[in-house]
Design a protein around this motif. Structure first.
Motif, PDB file in Angstrom:
ATOM      1  N   GLU A 148       2.198   5.728  -0.460  1.00 23.41           N
ATOM      2  CA  GLU A 148       2.434   4.664   0.250  1.00 23.41           C
ATOM      3  C   GLU A 148       3.172   3.845  -0.544  1.00 23.41           C
ATOM      4  N   VAL A 185      13.049   7.446   5.227  1.00 21.02           N
ATOM      5  CA  VAL A 185      12.612   7.813   3.987  1.00 21.02           C
ATOM      6  C   VAL A 185      13.145   8.958   3.511  1.00 21.02           C
ATOM      7  N   LEU A 233       4.045   9.540   5.116  1.00 23.20           N
ATOM      8  CA  LEU A 233       5.548   9.121   5.080  1.00 23.20           C
ATOM      9  C   LEU A 233       5.722   8.808   6.761  1.00 23.20           C
ATOM     10  N   LYS A 275       6.711   5.226  -0.681  1.00 25.00           N
ATOM     11  CA  LYS A 275       7.212   5.109   0.677  1.00 25.00           C
ATOM     12  C   LYS A 275       8.075   3.741   0.824  1.00 25.00           C
ATOM     13  N   ASN A 276       7.328   2.430   0.249  1.00 24.58           N
ATOM     14  CA  ASN A 276       7.811   1.362   0.718  1.00 24.58           C
ATOM     15  C   ASN A 276       8.964   0.464  -0.432  1.00 24.58           C
ATOM     16  N   THR A 301      11.600  10.387   8.409  1.00 17.76           N
ATOM     17  CA  THR A 301      11.727  10.984   7.072  1.00 17.76           C
ATOM     18  C   THR A 301      12.573  11.912   7.452  1.00 17.76           C
ATOM     19  N   VAL A 359      13.070  12.289   1.401  1.00 13.67           N
ATOM     20  CA  VAL A 359      12.044  12.812   0.507  1.00 13.67           C
ATOM     21  C   VAL A 359      12.467  14.256  -0.009  1.00 13.67           C
TER      22      VAL A 359
END
Ligand SMILES: Cc1ncc(C[n+]2csc(CCOP(=O)(O)OP(=O)(O)O)c2C)c(N)n1
Ligand SMILES: [Mg+2]
Length: 297
Positions: free
Chosen positions: A194, A92, A35, A197-198, A39, A94
């Motif tokens: 990944e 991001v 990440l 994440k995107n 983040t 999370v």
């Protein structure tokens, strides 16, 4: 991203206070390597919030919010919406939750966030019990397993209930992305983190997390056990994206008995209970496999 390209730098720094052999710590380090530093993290009460320490001696090297048990999903929703109001789309947000916080106490907030397709990433490290407070059974604990609330003494038979299937519950919300992952299948793990994440929208990844004291296993057995969990069909690897489900690894359905017998929490498993478990895992596979078969119909 290939394994060899994984950056050494992790915004979750090594050297925390987790028990020896704790897989949750390893999951945090590796998810954060993927990440990166743009983040924001939140963790509710669970082992991870304890072993990462408190400020200033804390392992999170990014903004971090410790929240209450029931509201991890609503906390990260609020952060995500605040960023949106500021016009920021490149951070991001999370949440890392244990299985108790996810399958039981935080399920309402999680369902609401999934329903609204909030722009959040939720990682559940599933160690299959409320480990931090002394191994109480959670809605994710396996049938027949010992825990401090499902004792096997005095005629008890361990956990009477089968685990809730949170990924399937979230698929039923038509979520943007729902996946399961295992540290034994590391490239698959990297691909999923990944991808999550995107993507934008509600994303959920559940990772199997061996807890040596809770599972009553040696502290160096985690990696091998996770591999056996996948091979035996105990832990399925799949991902759901935009209405399509993909199975990433077909279980061999080999070695379930050996896998269970290595864990002290299954010491009292009877043959009848074993047969029930085997049927449960085979049926769960059939259901998930049907999702894939029905993708285009
Ligand atoms: C409302 C509330 N009830 C109970 C607790 C006590 N508590 C703290 S951590 C924890 C266990 C969490 O289990 P899980 O989410 O599976 O994470 P793990 O400990 O296994 O990492 C409990 C019961 C609490 N902090 N708040
Ligand atoms: Mg747990």
């Amino acid at each position: 991203m290939k394994l060899k390209d994984l950056p050494d730098d992790s915004p979750y720094t090594p050297g925390d206070k987790a028990c020896e052999g704790c897989m949750a710590s390893n999951i945090a380090i590796n998810v954060m390597r993927i990440l990166g530093r743009k983040t924001i993290v939140s963790v509710p009460p669970c082992c991870m919030s304890v072993f990462a320490g408190i400020f200033p001696a804390i392992n999170w090297d990014v903004p971090y919010f410790h929240m209450q048990f029931a509201n991890l999903a609503s906390t990260i929703t609020g952060i995500s919406r605040a960023l949106k109001a500021q016009g920021k789309d490149d951070v991001v947000v999370v949440g890392f939750g244990g299985d108790g916080g996810t399958a039981d106490m935080g399920l309402q907030a999680l369902s609401g966030a999934a329903h609204r397709d909030e722009n959040i990433l939720y990682i559940c490290y599933n160690n299959e019990a409320y480990e931090n407070t002394g191994v109480q059974a959670s809605g994710s604990s396996p049938f027949g397993s010992w825990s401090s609330t499902t004792p096997v003494i005095n005629g008890g038979t361990g956990n009477e209930y089968f685990p809730k299937d949170i990924p399937r519950i979230l698929i039923a919300h038509n979520s943007t992305y729902v996946a399961t992952a295992a540290t034994s299948h590391i490239q698959d793990f990297i691909n999923k983190v990944e991808k999550a994440k995107n993507l934008r929208g509600f994303r959920y990844i559940e990772v199997l997390s061996v807890c040596p004291p809770g599972w009553k296993v040696p502290t160096d057995s985690g990696p091998q056990l996770v591999e056996e969990a996948v091979d035996s069909g105990y832990w399925l690897l799949f991902e759901y994206e935009k209405g399509h489900l993909t199975i990433n690894e077909e279980p061999k359905f080999e070695g379930l008995r050996e896998f269970l017998s290595k864990q002290g929490r299954f010491d009292s498993l009877t043959e009848d209970q074993y047969q029930e478990l085997e049927t449960f895992y085979k049926n769960r596979w059939k259901i998930i496999n049907n999702y894939q078969v029905n993708n285009d119909s």
